[in-house]
Scaffold this motif. Structure first.
Motif, mmCIF file in Angstrom:
data_model
loop_
_atom_site.group_PDB
_atom_site.id
_atom_site.type_symbol
_atom_site.label_atom_id
_atom_site.label_comp_id
_atom_site.label_asym_id
_atom_site.label_seq_id
_atom_site.Cartn_x
_atom_site.Cartn_y
_atom_site.Cartn_z
ATOM 1 N N ILE A 1 2.547 3.881 2.042
ATOM 2 C CA ILE A 1 1.480 2.976 1.605
ATOM 3 C C ILE A 1 2.040 2.011 0.553
ATOM 4 O O ILE A 1 2.722 2.422 -0.384
ATOM 5 N N GLY A 2 1.732 0.743 0.707
ATOM 6 C CA GLY A 2 2.227 -0.277 -0.211
ATOM 7 C C GLY A 2 3.455 -0.999 0.302
ATOM 8 O O GLY A 2 3.908 -1.957 -0.315
ATOM 9 N N LYS A 3 3.989 -0.560 1.437
ATOM 10 C CA LYS A 3 5.159 -1.201 2.016
ATOM 11 C C LYS A 3 4.842 -2.638 2.389
ATOM 12 O O LYS A 3 3.793 -2.933 2.969
ATOM 13 N N THR A 4 5.746 -3.540 2.045
ATOM 14 C CA THR A 4 5.610 -4.932 2.454
ATOM 15 C C THR A 4 6.675 -5.237 3.502
ATOM 16 O O THR A 4 7.670 -4.515 3.631
ATOM 17 N N LEU A 5 6.470 -6.308 4.242
ATOM 18 C CA LEU A 5 7.434 -6.724 5.256
ATOM 19 C C LEU A 5 7.787 -8.178 4.984
ATOM 20 O O LEU A 5 6.998 -9.084 5.233
ATOM 21 N N TYR A 6 8.985 -8.371 4.420
ATOM 22 C CA TYR A 6 9.450 -9.714 4.039
ATOM 23 C C TYR A 6 8.381 -10.447 3.220
ATOM 24 O O TYR A 6 8.036 -11.595 3.491
ATOM 25 N N GLY A 7 7.863 -9.715 2.230
ATOM 26 C CA GLY A 7 6.896 -10.293 1.300
ATOM 27 C C GLY A 7 5.457 -10.241 1.767
ATOM 28 O O GLY A 7 4.550 -10.532 0.982
ATOM 29 N N ARG A 8 5.229 -9.861 3.006
ATOM 30 C CA ARG A 8 3.866 -9.827 3.531
ATOM 31 C C ARG A 8 3.228 -8.463 3.246
ATOM 32 O O ARG A 8 3.743 -7.432 3.651
ATOM 33 N N LYS A 9 2.105 -8.465 2.539
ATOM 34 C CA LYS A 9 1.397 -7.227 2.238
ATOM 35 C C LYS A 9 0.711 -6.717 3.508
ATOM 36 O O LYS A 9 0.239 -7.495 4.332
ATOM 37 N N ARG A 10 0.616 -5.387 3.631
ATOM 38 C CA ARG A 10 0.143 -4.780 4.876
ATOM 39 C C ARG A 10 -1.052 -3.846 4.650
ATOM 40 O O ARG A 10 -1.277 -2.909 5.416
ATOM 41 N N TYR A 11 -1.821 -4.122 3.610
ATOM 42 C CA TYR A 11 -2.929 -3.230 3.285
ATOM 43 C C TYR A 11 -3.963 -3.153 4.414
ATOM 44 O O TYR A 11 -4.575 -2.107 4.628
ATOM 45 N N ASP A 12 -4.170 -4.263 5.122
ATOM 46 C CA ASP A 12 -5.139 -4.236 6.222
ATOM 47 C C ASP A 12 -4.692 -3.261 7.307
ATOM 48 O O ASP A 12 -5.523 -2.567 7.914
ATOM 49 N N GLU A 13 -3.382 -3.207 7.569
ATOM 50 C CA GLU A 13 -2.862 -2.263 8.556
ATOM 51 C C GLU A 13 -3.078 -0.823 8.110
ATOM 52 O O GLU A 13 -3.492 0.031 8.900
ATOM 53 N N PHE A 14 -2.779 -0.551 6.843
ATOM 54 C CA PHE A 14 -2.969 0.809 6.332
ATOM 55 C C PHE A 14 -4.439 1.217 6.423
ATOM 56 O O PHE A 14 -4.762 2.339 6.830
ATOM 57 N N GLU A 15 -5.316 0.301 6.069
ATOM 58 C CA GLU A 15 -6.746 0.613 6.110
ATOM 59 C C GLU A 15 -7.195 0.881 7.545
ATOM 60 O O GLU A 15 -7.979 1.812 7.808
ATOM 61 N N ALA A 16 -6.695 0.085 8.486
ATOM 62 C CA ALA A 16 -7.045 0.287 9.892
ATOM 63 C C ALA A 16 -6.517 1.630 10.393
ATOM 64 O O ALA A 16 -7.204 2.336 11.150
ATOM 65 N N PHE A 17 -5.303 2.000 9.961
ATOM 66 C CA PHE A 17 -4.758 3.296 10.360
ATOM 67 C C PHE A 17 -5.597 4.441 9.818
ATOM 68 O O PHE A 17 -5.900 5.404 10.539
ATOM 69 N N PHE A 18 -5.996 4.356 8.552
ATOM 70 C CA PHE A 18 -6.785 5.438 7.962
ATOM 71 C C PHE A 18 -8.143 5.564 8.654
ATOM 72 O O PHE A 18 -8.635 6.683 8.868
ATOM 73 N N THR A 19 -8.747 4.440 9.007
ATOM 74 C CA THR A 19 -10.021 4.486 9.736
ATOM 75 C C THR A 19 -9.827 5.170 11.087
ATOM 76 O O THR A 19 -10.629 6.030 11.491
ATOM 77 N N TRP A 20 -8.745 4.799 11.781
ATOM 78 C CA TRP A 20 -8.444 5.439 13.073
ATOM 79 C C TRP A 20 -8.174 6.931 12.892
ATOM 80 O O TRP A 20 -8.631 7.758 13.706
#
Length: 413
Positions: free
Chosen positions: A11-30
């Motif tokens: 959690i908190g991992k970025t990809l070339y500066g792009r924050k990915r919180y929406d992905e983490f939230e979607a994963f937790f919902t799933w």
């Protein structure tokens, strides 16, 4: 009894500066929906919960909100161990509070292996599962340094220390099981690198023991463990061909090297009517929440693939690796023109033709990694045959960009 095994959330991992919180939230919902649908009783999280030892506020918010939602679901127990990315003290700080929600956290060794043994009970209070929650074992936890040791000695002692710790912990678990009921399954958790494990270039997996060869042989684990839930490797895989010794893998692709990889969690089911200690294991595939794609080739191959994705109205994040023979000095401009009007985003561009030319200019046989960023920029100017009258302005613009990026990093921290 159903058990869900997952790990390496980062959690908190970025990809070339792009924050990915929406992905983490979607994963937790799933994941919550999956727990409810499958009527999961126990959730195992085998380390690397966070990407850094000092997670930001948003990362913490996602973590604690998820735990709260699981505690209100059909899942009766959550067991969490620390990975090499996690701060043991940070994870363990709310341990007593979380235990009230049946969330069991093992951040580090306490000196007493019995603290890593959890006896989980069913709603009637009867013991139904024993979990050996062994966190990432740090060098200092399991090996005493001695003067004059060779690297081979250090590696051997590390492996022996890991083997001995698992043997002792599982032996104590067996003793507890004998005092309760011989039909209670024993699960062990761990966060380490088993020799022969599959990794992917750029997946972020790093050596756990700096300067050692401590890839742990699969044979060190006691044979009577009913299921081994491991974390650290991001590719879902069996250990030594065993269906009950597994890495669940990371739920999100950590980098472009994992783009297109099928991600999953492990559903482990013990059925007393069939066998109390021989589980059935099923993988549940995780949806792709943010598509990633690695495009590599000459300009025509890159342009054609971008055209296809644009026509599909794709929102893919792209990594572009240009390897054509043509020297393209305006690659960035061409790429931006190619994605105009689409939902595509380019996160990284690597012009291997330019890089090859830069390396040709390095007289001493050095590598790109040995150059400073300023030296690389100077070589880029030379390799691109930039007129002398434009170089001064480009140099100043480059320095201003570096200053701006550094200021953004400070604000983000």
């Amino acid at each position: 009894m159903k058990i869900l095994h997952t790990s390496d959330w980062h959690i908190g991992k970025t990809l070339y500066g792009r924050k990915r919180y929406d992905e983490f939230e979607a994963f937790f919902t799933w994941l919550i929906e999956t727990i409810e649908q499958e009527q999961v009783d126990v959730l195992l999280i085998a380390g690397d919960i966070f990407d850094t030892s000092t997670p930001g506020n948003r990362a913490q918010q996602l973590y604690y909100r998820f735990l709260h939602r699981v505690a209100a679901s059909t899942c009766r127990h959550i067991v969490i161990i620390a990975g090499n990315h996690d701060s043991p003290s940070f994870l363990s700080a709310p341990r007593e509070l979380l235990s009230a929600l049946d969330v069991h956290v093992t951040g580090s060794l306490s000196g007493n292996p019995t603290d890593e043994i959890l006896v989980l009970c069913d709603p009637e209070g009867n013991a139904e599962l024993i979990v050996c929650a062994i966190p990432y074992l740090r060098d200092r936890d399991i090996r005493t340094a001695e003067a004059g040791e060779s690297m081979e000695d250090k590696s051997r002692k590390l492996i022996e220390g890991i083997r001995d710790h698992y043997a002792e912990t599982v032996s104590l678990a067996r003793q507890q099981r004998a005092a309760l009921s011989s039909s209670i399954p024993i699960i062990a958790m761990g966060h380490l690198f088993v020799a022969g494990g599959q990794t992917i270039e750029g997946d972020g997996v790093r050596e756990l023991y700096v300067g050692s060869l401590a890839h742990v042989p699969a044979g060190i684990f006691p044979s009577d463990i009913d299921y081994l839930a491991l974390g650290h490797l991001h590719v879902p895989q069996q250990v030594n061909g065993s269906s009950v010794m597994r890495y669940s893998g990371s739920p999100l692709p950590i980098g472009f090297g994992e783009a297109g990889q099928e991600k999953s969690v492990c559903l482990v089911e013990f059925d007393r009517q069939i066998s109390a200690t021989s589980p059935a294991v099923r993988l549940i595939n995780i949806p792709i929440f943010q598509p990633l794609e690695h495009i590599k080739g000459n300009w025509q191959a890159i342009a054609d693939r971008i055209s296809v994705l644009s026509a599909e109205n794709s929102s893919t994040w792209l990594e572009i690796i240009y390897e054509g023979d043509e020297m393209i000095t305006d690659l960035q401009e061409r790429l931006q023109s190619a994605i105009v009007g689409s939902r595509l985003e380019i996160l990284r561009v690597r012009n291997n033709r330019i890089i090859s030319r830069i390396l040709d200019q390095i007289d001493d046989g050095g590598t790109l990694e040995e150059l400073s960023t300023n030296e690389v920029f100077e070589h880029c100017l030379s390799a691109s045959t930039i007129p002398a009258e434009q170089r001064t302005e480009l140099w100043h613009t480059y320095q201003e960009t570096l200053v701006s990026l550094n200021e953004e990093d400070v604000r983000a921290e």
